[in-house]
Design an enzyme around this catalytic site. Structure first.
Site, PDB file in Angstrom:
ATOM      1  N   VAL B  77       0.859  -1.174   0.000  1.00 17.09           N
ATOM      2  CA  VAL B  77       0.000   0.000   0.000  1.00 17.09           C
ATOM      3  C   VAL B  77       0.898   1.227   0.000  1.00 17.09           C
ATOM      4  CG1 VAL B  77      -1.656   1.300   1.399  1.00 17.09           C
ATOM      5  CG2 VAL B  77      -1.852  -1.192   1.229  1.00 17.09           C
ATOM      6  N   CYS B  78       0.668   2.140  -0.922  1.00 18.24           N
ATOM      7  CA  CYS B  78       1.511   3.338  -1.018  1.00 18.24           C
ATOM      8  C   CYS B  78       1.349   4.219   0.212  1.00 18.24           C
ATOM      9  CB  CYS B  78       1.159   4.144  -2.260  1.00 18.24           C
ATOM     10  SG  CYS B  78       1.892   5.793  -2.231  1.00 18.24           S
ATOM     11  N   VAL B  79       2.461   4.576   0.821  1.00 13.37           N
ATOM     12  CA  VAL B  79       2.396   5.338   2.082  1.00 13.37           C
ATOM     13  C   VAL B  79       1.793   6.724   1.896  1.00 13.37           C
ATOM     14  CG1 VAL B  79       4.811   6.156   1.899  1.00 13.37           C
ATOM     15  CG2 VAL B  79       3.685   6.067   4.125  1.00 13.37           C
TER      16      VAL B  79
END
Lengths: 136, 130, 101
Positions: B77-79
């Site tokens: 999941v992209c931060v």
């Protein structure tokens, strides 16, 4: 060019602000610049609206991210292909876009234009030549 | 062949994550490697453990978790996108002074560099979006 | 290099299919899936545009047709109906995948 280097193209087909795609796509480009790939950006369809000059978001209280495009040259992202037909269909020309430049280290740091207006046929050739297409 | 998958949309609103799941499953069944599934934009919402879909519908988040567990998938999941949308793991909770975390089992939060790296290391990047 | 183009929007709502068709070169493939499957139905304006693309291979995802109640006999000639496994092999056979999201 080393075989380890891939040709990366970021495909931009959406207008800014109505959705977050344009901004978050630009974030990938900035991060990706550190990876030393052969990067180019394509702007077609409503994506050409991302580069229109004079963006002022004060009245909608959103972040104006258009200045970030001007920083791309410092990240060695210097190939921004803009499709001529998409501009024309929208009543736009190069004069309506932000002037984006970079300093060419191979040419005594001469200032050059990052935006390259190309025809649809030329853009298709450029795309054909890519290894990886990122779409957002 | 080594595939990387990019998912741009959250669960239920768009079919994108369903298509990405079916593609991933089919690729694994065909003996391909899925080196990473990267969730970006609203796609980060695929990684929340707080969803409670009705019993008679598919559980999209759980389905990813289970496929991930079964095949040891790297579900990232992209931060930056996650911070905007409230997807939080232990580290993010502490860093940003939140009082809860909600990352679903098998997902991890990491940087956009993971997407770029996926583009470099995979043979094919397949994007699912709106 | 050959490209698999994917289109997931109805050609009657969005311009993704038109853009894709303008870019798809001979030797490349176009897969219609999700709402993109509506572009594969015969007897529409899209049918003619597809028929005009010489040398491009067209595919439509069967499970998405079925989900939307579009029977296979409604699919225009020359468009191959495929499953997810074939979607995967198309992605593998071509040199890259370009998503017209």
């Amino acid at each position: 060019m080393s075989e380890d280097i891939k040709k990366f193209m970021y495909l931009n087909r959406r207008a800014p602000y109505g959705t977050i795609y344009a901004w978050e796509s630009l974030e990938v480009v900035l991060i990706g610049a550190a990876f030393d790939q052969d990067v180019s950006l394509a702007f077609l369809d409503d994506g050409v609206y991302q580069l229109v000059k004079g963006q002022d978001t004060a009245g909608v209280d959103m972040k104006n991210f258009s200045p970030t495009y001007q920083a791309l040259g410092d990240y060695d992202v210097t190939k921004l292909y803009v499709e001529k037909e998409s501009l024309e269909e929208r009543g736009l020309s190069l004069e309506d876009l932000m002037p984006l430049t970079y300093e060419d280290e191979d040419d005594d740091w001469a200032e050059k234009d990052s935006i390259r207006v190309v025809s649809r046929a030329e853009m298709a050739d450029i795309m054909e030549d890519q290894d990886v297409m990122f779409s957002f | 062949m080594k595939f990387a998958i990019q998912v741009n949309e959250g669960p239920y609103q768009h079919q994108a994550t369903d298509s990405a799941y079916q593609f991933t499953k089919a690729a694994l069944e065909a003996g391909h490697e899925i080196m990473r599934v990267f969730f970006y934009h609203d796609g980060v919402n695929n990684g929340t453990n707080l969803t409670t879909p009705p019993q008679d519908d598919r559980n999209i988040v759980k389905r990813w978790s289970e496929l991930g567990k079964q095949h040891d998938l790297d579900l990232v999941v992209c931060v930056a996108a996650a911070q905007r949308r409230g997807i939080v793991d232990e580290g993010e909770m502490q860093r940003n002074g939140k009082d809860a975390q909600n990352i679903a089992e098998g997902f991890r939060i990491s940087g956009l560099g993971q997407l770029v790296e996926a583009g470099i290391q995979s043979d094919r990047l397949v994007v699912f979006g709106d | 290099m050959s490209t698999l183009h994917t289109v997931n929007k109805s050609p009657f709502e969005k311009s993704s299919m038109d853009s894709c068709l303008a870019y798809a070169k001979a030797g490349s493939s176009v897969l219609m899936y999700e709402d993109g499957i509506y572009g594969a139905i015969k007897g529409t304006g899209c049918t003619q545009k597809i028929a005009a693309k010489d040398g491009v291979n067209f595919y439509v995802l069967g499970p998405d047709l079925k989900a939307r109640g579009v029977s296979e006999d409604k699919v225009a000639d020359g468009i191959e109906i495929v499953d997810y496994a074939k979607f995967v092999s198309l992605a593998a056979e071509n040199d890259k995948v370009q998503a017209w999201v």
